[in-house]
Design an enzyme around this catalytic site. Structure first.
Site, PDB file in Angstrom:
ATOM      1  N   CYS A 107      -7.799   2.550   6.751  1.00  0.00           N
ATOM      2  CA  CYS A 107      -7.090   3.146   5.621  1.00  0.00           C
ATOM      3  C   CYS A 107      -7.679   2.616   4.309  1.00  0.00           C
ATOM      4  O   CYS A 107      -8.282   1.546   4.268  1.00  0.00           O
ATOM      5  CB  CYS A 107      -5.587   2.863   5.710  1.00  0.00           C
ATOM      6  SG  CYS A 107      -5.042   1.288   5.045  1.00  0.00           S
ATOM      7  N   GLU A 136       0.849  -0.147  16.454  1.00  0.00           N
ATOM      8  CA  GLU A 136       0.040   0.966  15.952  1.00  0.00           C
ATOM      9  C   GLU A 136      -0.976   1.401  17.003  1.00  0.00           C
ATOM     10  O   GLU A 136      -1.231   2.594  17.183  1.00  0.00           O
ATOM     11  CB  GLU A 136      -0.684   0.577  14.666  1.00  0.00           C
ATOM     12  CG  GLU A 136      -1.474   1.737  14.066  1.00  0.00           C
ATOM     13  CD  GLU A 136      -2.392   1.329  12.938  1.00  0.00           C
ATOM     14  OE1 GLU A 136      -3.466   1.942  12.809  1.00  0.00           O
ATOM     15  OE2 GLU A 136      -2.040   0.403  12.184  1.00  0.00           O
ATOM     16  N   SER A 179      -1.538  -7.876  11.048  1.00  0.00           N
ATOM     17  CA  SER A 179      -2.951  -7.791  11.410  1.00  0.00           C
ATOM     18  C   SER A 179      -3.851  -7.760  10.186  1.00  0.00           C
ATOM     19  O   SER A 179      -4.847  -8.485  10.104  1.00  0.00           O
ATOM     20  CB  SER A 179      -3.184  -6.539  12.268  1.00  0.00           C
ATOM     21  OG  SER A 179      -4.533  -6.423  12.650  1.00  0.00           O
ATOM     22  N   ASN A 180      -3.489  -6.933   9.193  1.00  0.00           N
ATOM     23  CA  ASN A 180      -4.371  -6.818   8.026  1.00  0.00           C
ATOM     24  C   ASN A 180      -4.436  -8.135   7.250  1.00  0.00           C
ATOM     25  O   ASN A 180      -5.484  -8.492   6.703  1.00  0.00           O
ATOM     26  CB  ASN A 180      -3.933  -5.653   7.125  1.00  0.00           C
ATOM     27  CG  ASN A 180      -2.688  -5.945   6.324  1.00  0.00           C
ATOM     28  OD1 ASN A 180      -2.734  -6.607   5.289  1.00  0.00           O
ATOM     29  ND2 ASN A 180      -1.546  -5.458   6.780  1.00  0.00           N
ATOM     30  N   CYS A 210       2.858   6.134   8.448  1.00  0.00           N
ATOM     31  CA  CYS A 210       1.874   6.205   7.369  1.00  0.00           C
ATOM     32  C   CYS A 210       0.902   7.365   7.604  1.00  0.00           C
ATOM     33  O   CYS A 210       0.412   7.549   8.720  1.00  0.00           O
ATOM     34  CB  CYS A 210       1.094   4.893   7.306  1.00  0.00           C
ATOM     35  SG  CYS A 210      -0.248   4.900   6.106  1.00  0.00           S
ATOM     36  N   CYS A 243       0.843  -1.189   0.000  1.00  0.00           N
ATOM     37  CA  CYS A 243       0.000   0.000   0.000  1.00  0.00           C
ATOM     38  C   CYS A 243       0.887   1.251   0.000  1.00  0.00           C
ATOM     39  O   CYS A 243       2.118   1.165   0.042  1.00  0.00           O
ATOM     40  CB  CYS A 243      -0.911   0.004   1.233  1.00  0.00           C
ATOM     41  SG  CYS A 243       0.006   0.031   2.801  1.00  0.00           S
ATOM     42  N   SER A 254       1.587  -5.696   3.358  1.00  0.00           N
ATOM     43  CA  SER A 254       3.030  -5.595   3.537  1.00  0.00           C
ATOM     44  C   SER A 254       3.783  -6.686   2.772  1.00  0.00           C
ATOM     45  O   SER A 254       4.967  -6.905   3.005  1.00  0.00           O
ATOM     46  CB  SER A 254       3.382  -5.663   5.025  1.00  0.00           C
ATOM     47  OG  SER A 254       2.861  -6.837   5.612  1.00  0.00           O
ATOM     48  N   THR A 282      -5.785   1.036  11.772  1.00  0.00           N
ATOM     49  CA  THR A 282      -6.051   1.074  10.330  1.00  0.00           C
ATOM     50  C   THR A 282      -6.145  -0.299   9.673  1.00  0.00           C
ATOM     51  O   THR A 282      -6.621  -0.406   8.540  1.00  0.00           O
ATOM     52  CB  THR A 282      -4.963   1.875   9.597  1.00  0.00           C
ATOM     53  OG1 THR A 282      -3.689   1.250   9.802  1.00  0.00           O
ATOM     54  CG2 THR A 282      -4.916   3.307  10.086  1.00  0.00           C
ATOM     55  N   HIS A 299       5.112  -5.461   8.732  1.00  0.00           N
ATOM     56  CA  HIS A 299       5.037  -6.840   9.179  1.00  0.00           C
ATOM     57  C   HIS A 299       5.287  -7.811   8.028  1.00  0.00           C
ATOM     58  O   HIS A 299       4.397  -8.551   7.613  1.00  0.00           O
ATOM     59  CB  HIS A 299       3.685  -7.103   9.832  1.00  0.00           C
ATOM     60  CG  HIS A 299       3.563  -6.473  11.176  1.00  0.00           C
ATOM     61  ND1 HIS A 299       2.368  -6.155  11.758  1.00  0.00           N
ATOM     62  CD2 HIS A 299       4.512  -6.096  12.071  1.00  0.00           C
ATOM     63  CE1 HIS A 299       2.565  -5.610  12.941  1.00  0.00           C
ATOM     64  NE2 HIS A 299       3.868  -5.561  13.147  1.00  0.00           N
TER      65      HIS A 299
END
Length: 407
Positions: free
Chosen positions: A283, A178, A313-314, A148, A53, A375, A244, A83
């Site tokens: 985000c 974060e 996490s994402n 970010c 991203c 990531s 995010t 990550h």
């Protein structure tokens, strides 16, 4: 959008081309259906959005530029810049050292750091306490800050809520760096509380409605609320922001629950006085990636493969979404695909890596869903695609693969 200067080996001749073609076909990002690559015995469904991203590419550009322009200087990362093990290991191979891990465990003591050192602040940002400590040591906290802008957007929204005398409820993982950073910024201007999921939101709801004793609240959320937090007074006016990378649907469910709670207690006419309409602070990339994953779930497939760092996490949320429909394998790279009969993958529930045999169905034609976290380099997804393709008639050149493109 800005084009970042990142190492070529993070880009790819296949995935990058697919993304370019989809972007040209759908510049407004209205189509979340996957891209199909059909090779006869195997078909791949590639998510519409995934991978690096804006914030990640920005962080990578700054970090590599810092290493290149400062030969001989000691360079440190506060913690993982992003990550992804490939990126972090590559930076370490270039002499960059980590001060702490993603959970705040110290590798290098602060007394070993001095004003001659360069400290790179990761994309997740850092706490005000750590930033103050660095400034006191005479360390530049601006030039090598890769935070970010979408993380900073959450901080700014929390500050706005504080100025309007709302308490900030942060939907996030309390141990995530974060969330540490957001909580540190938020508590400067507002009473703040970290909520992990809908179950914890229910405890907040019951406290607001007087169904739960405040003693239970303080015990339940120990270490997750700001100093002098008053469970009676500070829950009269609330607003929700999120880390995010959280699951958008879960943030919405939490906000909806607490909104209904305020309506029950104060009435619909007084809602705006007690519940701030923060909308979603997720985000854009996380939102797009989750929407594209939901798009994948509209398809039929035999299995799904999610590529990325295990502590991302994402990426874990993409796994959660796909597990609702498909047998899903979460891997960090192509090396985890041991053979056509064996795969080593991460279980997000047990938090352990495990091996699974016969993961590829024995049938004339199979369909495999593929996506990755924000990531994860596209080149890693290329390698995974090629590795799987090799079990169905051999590897192919990028040109041959792109000929099978359909969307």
């Amino acid at each position: 959008m800005k084009i970042f200067d990142i190492p070529d080996y993070y880009r790819s001749p296949i995935i990058s081309k697919i993304k370019e073609l989809r972007k040209n076909e759908d510049p407004r990002k209205k189509d979340f259906s996957p891209t199909a690559l059909d090779f006869g015995p195997v078909k791949f469904l590639i998510a519409r959005h995934f991978g690096f991203c804006y914030g990640v590419e920005n962080a990578i550009e700054i970090a590599y530029k810092t290493v290149e322009e400062n030969p001989g200087k000691r360079i440190f990362l506060l913690s993982e810049m992003i990550h992804n093990p490939l990126v972090n290991l590559d930076l370490q191979s270039r002499g960059v050292k980590f001060i702490m891990d993603a959970y705040g465990n110290q590798f290098i003591e602060w007394n070993e750091i001095n004003s001659n050192d360069i400290i790179i602040i990761p994309a997740f940002g850092t706490t005000i306490e750590i930033e103050t400590l660095l400034k006191e040591k005479g360390i530049d906290t601006v030039s090598f800050n890769t935070t970010c802008p979408f993380v900073e957007k959450v901080w700014n929204r929390a500050e706005d809520l504080g100025e309007e005398k709302f308490t900030v409820l942060i939907h996030g993982k309390a141990k995530h760096e974060e969330t540490h950073a957001t909580f540190s910024h938020s508590k400067q201007t507002a009473p703040s509380l970290i909520i992990r999921n809908i179950d914890e939101a229910l405890v907040v709801s019951e406290t607001i409605l007087g169904k739960t004793e405040t003693t239970k609240f303080y015990k339940y959320f120990e270490g997750k609320y700001s100093i002098n937090f008053d469970a009676i007074k500070d829950l009269n006016r609330i607003g929700v922001v999120n880390q995010t990378t959280m699951l958008a649907s879960e943030t919405q469910a939490i906000a909806d629950l607490l909104k209904e709670t305020m309506i029950k207690k104060y009435g619909i006419d007084n809602l705006k006085e007690h519940f701030a309409d923060t909308r979603d602070t997720l985000c854009y990339a996380t939102n797009d990636n989750q929407s594209a994953t939901i798009g994948l779930k509209q398809e039929e497939a035999d299995l799904a493969v999610v590529v990325g760092g295990y502590n991302s996490s994402n990426t874990s949320h993409l796994v959660e979404l796909l597990e609702e429909k498909f047998t899903t394998y979460f891997i960090s790279g192509s090396e985890k695909i041991i053979s056509e009969d064996l795969i080593s993958h991460f279980d997000i529930h047990s938090r352990k890596e495990k091996a699974t045999e016969d993961y590829l169905p024995r049938k004339a034609k199979i369909t495999i869903v593929i996506t990755s976290g924000a990531s994860c380099p596209d080149s890693v997804v290329d390698d995974v695609l090629n590795k799987l393709l090799s079990y169905f008639g051999g590897t192919k050149s990028p040109e041959e693969i792109l000929k099978a493109l359909k969307f």
